[in-house]
Each structure stands twice: as C-alpha cells, then as structure tokens.
Design an enzyme around this catalytic site. Sequence first.
Site, PDB file in Angstrom:
ATOM      1  N   CYS A   2       0.844  -1.185   0.000  1.00 43.78           N
ATOM      2  CA  CYS A   2       0.000   0.000   0.000  1.00 43.78           C
ATOM      3  C   CYS A   2       0.885   1.243   0.000  1.00 43.78           C
ATOM      4  CB  CYS A   2      -0.956   0.090   1.189  1.00 43.78           C
ATOM      5  SG  CYS A   2      -2.147  -1.226   1.223  1.00 43.78           S
ATOM      6  N   ARG A  28       4.045  -0.584  -4.701  1.00 43.48           N
ATOM      7  CA  ARG A  28       3.708  -1.066  -3.355  1.00 43.48           C
ATOM      8  C   ARG A  28       2.363  -1.798  -3.313  1.00 43.48           C
ATOM      9  NH1 ARG A  28       6.972   1.914   0.362  1.00 43.48           N
ATOM     10  NH2 ARG A  28       5.705   1.133   2.057  1.00 43.48           N
ATOM     11  N   TRP A  74      -2.822  -2.767  -1.730  1.00 42.03           N
ATOM     12  CA  TRP A  74      -2.533  -4.191  -1.830  1.00 42.03           C
ATOM     13  C   TRP A  74      -3.424  -4.831  -0.777  1.00 42.03           C
ATOM     14  CZ3 TRP A  74      -0.736  -8.174   1.307  1.00 42.03           C
ATOM     15  CH2 TRP A  74      -0.299  -9.334   0.634  1.00 42.03           C
ATOM     16  N   LYS A 466      11.972 -16.333  -9.721  1.00 36.67           N
ATOM     17  CA  LYS A 466      11.799 -15.319 -10.758  1.00 36.67           C
ATOM     18  C   LYS A 466      10.814 -15.810 -11.805  1.00 36.67           C
ATOM     19  CE  LYS A 466      13.049 -12.650  -9.516  1.00 36.67           C
ATOM     20  NZ  LYS A 466      13.536 -11.905  -8.422  1.00 36.67           N
ATOM     21  N   HIS A 485      14.471 -38.872  -4.583  1.00 35.13           N
ATOM     22  CA  HIS A 485      13.852 -39.337  -3.333  1.00 35.13           C
ATOM     23  C   HIS A 485      12.365 -39.002  -3.286  1.00 35.13           C
ATOM     24  CE1 HIS A 485      17.645 -40.658  -1.723  1.00 35.13           C
ATOM     25  NE2 HIS A 485      18.174 -39.527  -2.158  1.00 35.13           N
ATOM     26  N   LYS A 582       5.815  -4.689  -4.054  1.00 39.41           N
ATOM     27  CA  LYS A 582       7.266  -4.701  -3.891  1.00 39.41           C
ATOM     28  C   LYS A 582       7.724  -4.612  -2.439  1.00 39.41           C
ATOM     29  CE  LYS A 582      11.376  -3.328  -6.207  1.00 39.41           C
ATOM     30  NZ  LYS A 582      11.682  -4.694  -6.666  1.00 39.41           N
TER      31      LYS A 582
HETATM   32  C1  F6R Z   1      11.103 -11.336  -5.644  1.00 34.75           C
HETATM   33  C2  F6R Z   1      11.168 -10.262  -4.666  1.00 34.75           C
HETATM   34  C3  F6R Z   1      10.850 -10.594  -3.258  1.00 34.75           C
HETATM   35  C4  F6R Z   1      11.706  -9.749  -2.296  1.00 34.75           C
HETATM   36  C5  F6R Z   1      11.224  -9.966  -0.848  1.00 34.75           C
HETATM   37  C6  F6R Z   1      12.068  -9.195   0.132  1.00 34.75           C
HETATM   38  O1  F6R Z   1      11.446 -10.869  -6.919  1.00 34.75           O
HETATM   39  O2  F6R Z   1      11.456  -9.134  -4.992  1.00 34.75           O
HETATM   40  O3  F6R Z   1      10.976 -11.945  -2.992  1.00 34.75           O
HETATM   41  O4  F6R Z   1      13.035 -10.112  -2.437  1.00 34.75           O
HETATM   42  O5  F6R Z   1       9.896  -9.570  -0.740  1.00 34.75           O
HETATM   43  O6  F6R Z   1      11.987  -7.828  -0.098  1.00 34.75           O
HETATM   44  P1  F6R Z   1      13.075  -6.836   0.471  1.00 34.75           P
HETATM   45  O7  F6R Z   1      14.363  -7.157  -0.215  1.00 34.75           O
HETATM   46  O8  F6R Z   1      12.568  -5.475   0.121  1.00 34.75           O
HETATM   47  O9  F6R Z   1      13.160  -7.079   1.933  1.00 34.75           O
END
Ligand code: F6R
Length: 587
Positions: A2, A28, A74, A466, A485, A582
């Site tokens: 958000c 966000r 979000w 990714k 396994h 993000k």
């Molecule tokens: C995947 C991605 C997430 C972040 C995770 C941690 O592409 O970007 O898995 O790596 O949410 O975020 P930060 O690095 O901001 O703590």
Amino acid sequence: MCGIVGYKGKNNNAIKVVIEGLENLEYRGYDSAGIAYLKDNKIYIEKETGRIKNLKENLNLKEKTNLAIGHTRWATHGIPKKINAHPHQVGKFTIVHNGIIENYLSLKEELIKNNYTFKSDTDTEIACAYLDYIYKQEKDILKSLQKLIKIIKGSYAFGIICEDDKDNLYALRSSSPLIIALGKNENYIASDVPAILKYTNKYIILENYEIAKISNDNITIYNKELQEVNKTINTYEEKYESNTKGQYEHFMLKEINEEPDTFEKTINSCLQNNFKDINLKKYTNIHIVACGSAYHAGLVGKYLIEKFANIKVYTQVASEYRYEKTFYDKNTLVILISQSGETADTLAALRKAKDNKIDTLSIVNVFKSSIARESKYVVYTKAGSEIAVATTKAYLAQLTLLIALTLNLSKKTINKEQITKIKEQITNLIKKDDYKTIANKIYKAKNIFFIGRGIDYALCMEGSLKLKEISYINSVAYQAGELKHGTISLIEENTPVIAILTEEKLIEKTISNIKEVKARGAHTIVISNEEIKNDEYDEIIKIPKTDELLQQLLTIIPLQLIAYEVAKLKNCDIDKPRNLAKSVTVE
Ligand code: F6R
C-alpha cells in the site's frame, strides 16, 4: 505494501501531486486506488479498482485543490473492489492506511453496539470509525489520535483529514513507514521519499507513535504524550528521475540492463569503505536473515563466507526466524538483507536480535529505511531505485555486497582487472539471444524444475522464484541429488528441467542427475561454465568461467532473462505480477 501520499499547501495542485506520487508508489500495491480532496470546503472521494491510470481517468488533475490524501492498495482485509479501496470515510474523518489493524474485530463489535454501520470489509474503515467514536467524546483531534494509538494494535501509517480542521492534514504511524516532506508553502506525507521527490528532497522520518499536524507552512510532530518533538530534517541524496522505461519494453528489462553498472557501483563503494566501522574479526557465528530473493542472496552469501572465510553461517527466512528458537552467543552477528529496508518480517527479525543484545548489520538498498535506521551497522547496495516488482538488479547488488563482505572476512582478494572483466561479461551475457530460444521451448509447460548442487542450488532457488512470480508457471528448485527421493515422479515427457553446473567438483554428479531425468522424458536445459558433452543435454547456455567468488554474478543473468522471456511470451504483466507488491510491510 500500500502506498500513501498526502498534500497540504497553497499551490492548489493537490490532486496532481497526490496522483503523481501514487504513480511513483504503485509498486507497493496496485489492486485499487483512491483519493480524497477538498473542494469548495467539501471533501470528495474518488476510488477505482485496478491501476492508478483507471482512477486518473475520473479526475481533473488541474482542479484547484489544496488538501488531498491518496492511496494505492494491496488488499489485506477484503477483496480488491471499489468499496474496499481507500480512502475510507466515517463521520468527521477520512483516512488512508497502510498496514494491518490486528484487533479490528473487537473494535468493530464495540462500534456496532454504538450504532456504527460499515460499508466495506476492511480493518481501515473500523479504525476510521473508531477515531470518529473517540473524537465524539474528546472533541479534540490530537487527543483523539493519542487515544487511538493506545487502543489500536498492529501496524499502521495513516493519512487523516478531519471535517472540523480543513487547514491541517494529520498523520501517524507505527511500524509501517511514513515520511513528512517539506516544500515551499506546501508540505506532504508519503510512504517513501521518491513519491514526492519531484517537489522536494527535504523530509522528516516519522517514528513509531508520533503524530504529525501539517499545515501549508508548518509541521508539528508530537510524541504519544502529545509533547512537541524536535525532528531532524533529512536531505534525500538521490536525484529525482522520472520513472520511465526509456528504450525498454519493461522496467524489469531496463533494470537487468543496469546490472553491469550496479555491480561496479556496489563493489567500488564497498571496497572504498571496506566495512571500516565494523570489527568483523570478532564474529565467529553469523546468521543471515531475509525474505524472498534477498534470502536467496543470503544463501549464496552462506556458501561464500563458509567456503572462503571458514565461518559458520546460519541462514533462515525472516518469517520463521522471528518466532523460532535461536542460538546466539557473544560472537554472533545477525545480517539482515533487504532491498526496501521495510519488510515487516525482516524488521521483526532485526528487533529480535537487538532484544537479545546481538550485533546487527543490514544490507539495504533504500537509504535510511527502517531496517537501515534500526541496525547497529548498515551497508548500502547501490542499485538505485528498482521499479519492477520482481527484483533483479537489487538482488545482484546484494550478491556483490556479500562478495565484498567475504573479501573482508577472508584472505581472498580481487583486483581492478577482475572487476572490469566481470562487468564486461555481465554486459555480454545480457546481450545474448539464447534466452528467447529457450523460452519458446518451455513457455507452455505446466511445471518447470531447476536443479543444482551447492551454490548452484542457491541460484536455482532464485531462478525458480523469478520464473514463477512473473510467468505464473509452477516451478520448483531442487537439490539435484534429492530429486530421486520422491519428486522425480513428477517428471513426464517434455517436462523442462533447468540444471545449473558451475562448481567443478560437483559437475559429474549433477550430470548423473540430468541423465536420470532425461531418461524419464525431461527436456533438459543446462547452464554451465564447463564443456559438457552434447548428448548430456537438450539445450545449453554457456557462461564464462571466472573466479569461484564471482561466478554467481554471471550465472544469474540467464536465469533472470529466461524468466523474462517466458513471461513475455505468455503476455504476463511483467512489471506488476498479480497478487504481489514490492514492499511487504505486513506480516
Ligand atoms: C522477488 C522479490 C521478493 C523480495 C522480498 C524481500 O522478486 O522481490 O521476494 O526479495 O519480498 O523484499 P526486500 O528485499 O525489500 O526485503
């Protein structure tokens, strides 16, 4: 998670500032957006589902307004629909919120008994109603906010407008980030400085339980006892850059193309500063804690530090670390890795270490973010701002910083020539067009496996994440030797298996595992820095062989670009994958 922007000023462009700010914060969260603004002494609210551009279509950006709050969502409580979008308005108050109110159900019960009714499924509407409820008794905004802090539990950053005081914008926070920015005859609130960087680079960080009262030319900050607090005015060092994709089709591709520079800037900055404020020698027990890709970078760090510095490293995802039994000793260093510096679980893990009087070092990209501010030591990655939700250049910067840390902890060295060469090799790998060919062969698959051993397995974890986050193909990273396994039962005719082979002593072992899946019909794709016999794979991407300490900086490039090309073929929204945001500021 958000994004919040608010404006109070004399320049009459509140809607424009707030909408532009929200566009900068869209990473966000982007399931709905809304704005409340003051016009002809009346508060108007506009909301829309989906992206900010949908909301923008309903607004006149030139409308003369001098007070507004906006939000990009979000969803946490309540599905993404218009009624659940912010701002929420109850009685005298209109608010936007980032975070989660944990005790909202008990507050709701109390409010229902007091004749409040609700339109949405959100915790935010309850918080808004509760503020209105307190205000009816207190008849004073600041005292009501002070009381609200005592009652609500959870994480929050609020932007607040009150019918009875249209000359001020109010804000308060606990755990979720919020800054107050200072302009000329106008002031702002935002979840993050870049949102308003076009207008000012001067800002105040609002700390937990602080309340801000913001007018056109004055900002007063109060603590929870309602005493005025003197705050430091910070200057944001990075220049304002409008977030454009330039020549690239997506931010993700642009950011991958920025990786050679990101590597160079990060390694040079580390080598210059050389962790000089930290007595690294004292630590014999290291914990690396992070989430998602940052955790995957941490796994690579574990291999490097253990191998070259001979120091024991424990790695864990932050959401587990914060609650598990943890074994500390007086020589423990807890390293937190985070691009945003705001990830709620990573922040909680940091606080756990601090509560246990353990030294903390954070590896963070965003300057003066919460994790950076609360850690004993901080070292910054130099990735610049990253817009695509799926991280690429910030992850590579984290790997780079962990290499620099390993250099400091061990006797390993690297020279200028190696730095120049790696930068060149990263650039050349980005330019290769093998990735489209591979993507064409695998994009229709339902399941894709990544296999590797040792450090290659850590890279498989990131390659797999990714791919799944942007292409929505189910994908699993497996230790190559573990597949038989159980999981090998999932291999069918044409199931893609991407195998990473860069660790010389393990190559023959992984080749045996490739043969096992090939014999069961898998379509095998090898990424390797060695000569591999051509009957041992279906496709190959050759990468240059370099010093073991640096190799992963090359291995990751094909993984990021395969994910990108697959998502492109599937017409996915690459920069804003569904359900993601993000900056994950909730638990
Ligand atoms: C995947 C991605 C997430 C972040 C995770 C941690 O592409 O970007 O898995 O790596 O949410 O975020 P930060 O690095 O901001 O703590």
